[in-house]
Design a protein around this motif. Structure first.
Motif, short mmCIF file in Angstrom:
data_model
loop_
_atom_site.label_atom_id
_atom_site.label_comp_id
_atom_site.label_asym_id
_atom_site.label_seq_id
_atom_site.Cartn_x
_atom_site.Cartn_y
_atom_site.Cartn_z
N UNK A 9 1.01 -1.28 -0.05
CA UNK A 9 0.10 -0.09 0.05
C UNK A 9 0.85 1.21 -0.04
N UNK A 10 0.43 2.17 -0.70
CA UNK A 10 1.22 3.43 -0.99
C UNK A 10 0.11 4.53 -0.83
N UNK A 37 3.63 4.76 16.48
CA UNK A 37 4.58 5.61 15.73
C UNK A 37 4.63 7.07 16.29
N UNK A 38 5.55 7.91 15.67
CA UNK A 38 5.32 9.48 16.02
C UNK A 38 4.40 9.91 15.14
N UNK A 39 3.80 11.24 15.69
CA UNK A 39 3.01 11.90 14.30
C UNK A 39 3.57 12.09 13.16
N UNK A 40 2.86 11.99 12.25
CA UNK A 40 3.41 11.61 10.87
C UNK A 40 4.06 10.69 10.30
N UNK A 41 3.90 9.39 11.02
CA UNK A 41 4.45 8.37 10.65
C UNK A 41 3.75 7.52 9.56
N UNK A 42 2.33 7.84 9.55
CA UNK A 42 1.56 7.27 8.41
C UNK A 42 0.61 6.15 9.24
N UNK A 43 0.48 5.98 10.54
CA UNK A 43 -0.29 5.21 10.97
C UNK A 43 -1.58 5.17 10.63
N UNK A 44 -2.14 6.61 11.03
CA UNK A 44 -3.67 6.88 11.02
C UNK A 44 -4.08 6.82 9.50
N UNK A 45 -3.15 7.22 8.59
CA UNK A 45 -3.54 7.17 7.01
C UNK A 45 -3.69 5.68 6.73
N UNK A 46 -2.94 4.82 7.17
CA UNK A 46 -2.86 3.37 7.04
C UNK A 46 -4.30 2.91 7.20
N UNK A 47 -4.71 3.24 8.32
CA UNK A 47 -6.00 2.79 9.06
C UNK A 47 -7.41 3.39 8.31
N UNK A 48 -7.30 4.38 7.75
CA UNK A 48 -8.13 5.27 7.02
C UNK A 48 -8.27 4.42 5.58
N UNK A 49 -7.18 4.03 5.19
CA UNK A 49 -7.01 3.13 3.94
C UNK A 49 -7.90 2.16 4.02
N UNK A 50 -7.73 1.47 5.22
CA UNK A 50 -8.40 0.08 5.37
C UNK A 50 -9.78 0.39 5.22
N UNK A 52 -11.41 2.80 4.05
CA UNK A 52 -11.83 3.15 2.95
C UNK A 52 -12.23 4.80 2.98
N UNK A 53 -11.75 5.45 3.89
CA UNK A 53 -11.84 6.83 4.05
C UNK A 53 -10.65 7.70 3.27
N UNK A 54 -9.88 7.00 2.76
CA UNK A 54 -8.66 7.53 1.87
C UNK A 54 -8.54 6.41 0.86
N UNK A 55 -8.26 6.73 -0.17
CA UNK A 55 -7.90 5.94 -1.47
C UNK A 55 -6.30 5.80 -1.59
N UNK A 56 -5.90 4.38 -1.65
CA UNK A 56 -4.47 4.27 -1.81
C UNK A 56 -4.02 4.57 -3.15
#
Length: 377
Positions: A9-10, A37-50, A52-56
């Motif tokens: 996933x990217x 991870x620290x802020x900006x590490x991509x953890x919340x974006x990864x969750x939002x992709x799972x 469907x709130x963000x498109x990879x």
């Protein structure tokens, strides 16, 4: 059975921001995986992709083997609990919990049954007729969990749901979340920046930095055998002591302070980098009376009494070095101490960068019990 798979996933924002960098991860049925991870590490974006709130930008999301990249969030059968409780202030607790079922036109009798079951499970039955404004933070979080629970989803996604609670309540709620997940035997992905929360909750922990997973392993392994320097420094409170330096004839010479320490042969022989990093956990540092291969002299800077332990800050020319010792040990600012680093507790990292890998020993010591355990591949 519910498994969640992320295949390379990217996620890119604009032309120069990579929030998630080719992350691959499989979350097994009934498993609780924590992304930390620290802020900006991509953890919340990864969750939002799972969710469907963000498109990879690239890669695939699979739920039970079905590719869901193009499936709308409401059709993924996944419940999400956010950092903000997001409760409707004009609706009662009962009506807040029932809202997702009402939106699906579930029969009233079924709604009532599910709401009562969820309320009983979360111990909020007596709160069903109250409004959110009349609830404590912990009670509001239980309502948010109840709203997710009544949907009977395939999986739960938790985006820092405990971040807004005070320390005592946060500890209580993380126990409640783990108990709920185990009782329901559901798949859960939990995001947090709090490494203590990650270590106490997860079946496995995915440590993230700069959009990539640095290590994915059970909490014990992440703590005792950090994959690289970043994980070693991020996981642990206090974090691991890290000294930059170099090796010569089996002895580590630190750049900071007059520190030269013998390094176990299996580490010295396996290390390939110059410069490199020596690491040791504060609780492993010993204060001794007699010099030896693994000792050095140091001056005490600050002593912090924590009740069950005291944290001794040692002066090393700008490098922070901590020892976590018995609270009854007599030690004061300005004292000169003889510090010992037990050889079985020393780690080396091949380099001085965050991604510098940990040097693996031929045999790894289980640091909670006597005797070695085989290195896990």
């Amino acid at each position: 059975m519910t498994t969640i798979e992320l295949d390379t996933i990217r996620k890119e924002f604009g032309d120069d921001i990579v929030a998630v960098d080719d992350v691959s991860l499989t979350i097994e049925d009934g498993e609780l995986v924590v992304l930390v991870g620290p802020s900006g590490s991509g953890k919340s974006t990864t969750l939002r992709i799972i969710a469907g709130l963000e498109a990879p930008t690239g890669g695939d999301i699979l739920i039970d083997g079905r590719r869901v990249n193009d499936v709308q969030p409401q059709n993924r059968d996944i419940a999400m609990v956010f950092q903000s409780f997001a409760l409707y202030p004009h609706r009662s607790v009962r009506n807040n919990i029932s809202f997702p079922l009402e939106a699906r036109d579930v029969p009233k009798a079924e709604i009532d049954r599910r709401v009562e079951e969820a309320a009983a499970m979360l111990d909020i039955t007596e709160l069903l007729d109250r409004k959110p404004a009349n609830l404590s933070g912990g009670q509001q979080q239980r309502v948010a969990l109840g709203r997710a629970l009544v949907r009977d989803p395939q999986a739960f996604l938790m985006d820092e749901p405990l971040a807004n609670l005070d320390a005592k309540l946060r500890k209580e709620m993380r126990t409640e979340v783990v108990r709920l997940q185990q009782n329901l035997d559901v798949t859960m992905v939990h995001v947090t920046h709090n490494q203590e929360e990650a270590m106490t909750m997860g079946d496995r922990v995915a440590v993230m930095n700069e959009g990539a997973i640095q290590q994915l392993a059970p909490p014990k392994e992440v703590y005792r055998r950090p994959a690289n320097r970043f994980v070693a420094e991020f996981i642990g409170s206090p974090s691991m002591n890290l000294l930059d330096g170099s090796l010569s004839d089996g002895t580590f010479h630190a750049d900071a302070g007059d520190v030269s320490i013998r390094v176990p042969d299996e580490l010295a022989d396996a290390s390939t980098a110059t410069p490199l990093t020596l690491g040791v956990r504060p609780e492993s540092v010993q204060i001794v009376d007699s010099p030896g291969d693994y000792t050095f002299e140091a001056t005490v800077d600050v002593v912090e009494l924590m009740g069950n332990v005291q944290i001794v800050h040692i002066v090393l020319d700008g490098a922070e070095f901590l020892a976590e010792v018995d609270p009854d040990l007599a030690v004061d600012q300005g004292d000169t101490l003889l510090v010992r680093l037990p050889p079985e507790k020393i780690d080396l990292f091949d380099g001085v960068q965050p991604d510098s890998p940990r040097v693996e020993r031929a045999v790894e010591h289980d640091r909670s019990v006597d005797g070695p355990v085989a290195t896990e591949e």
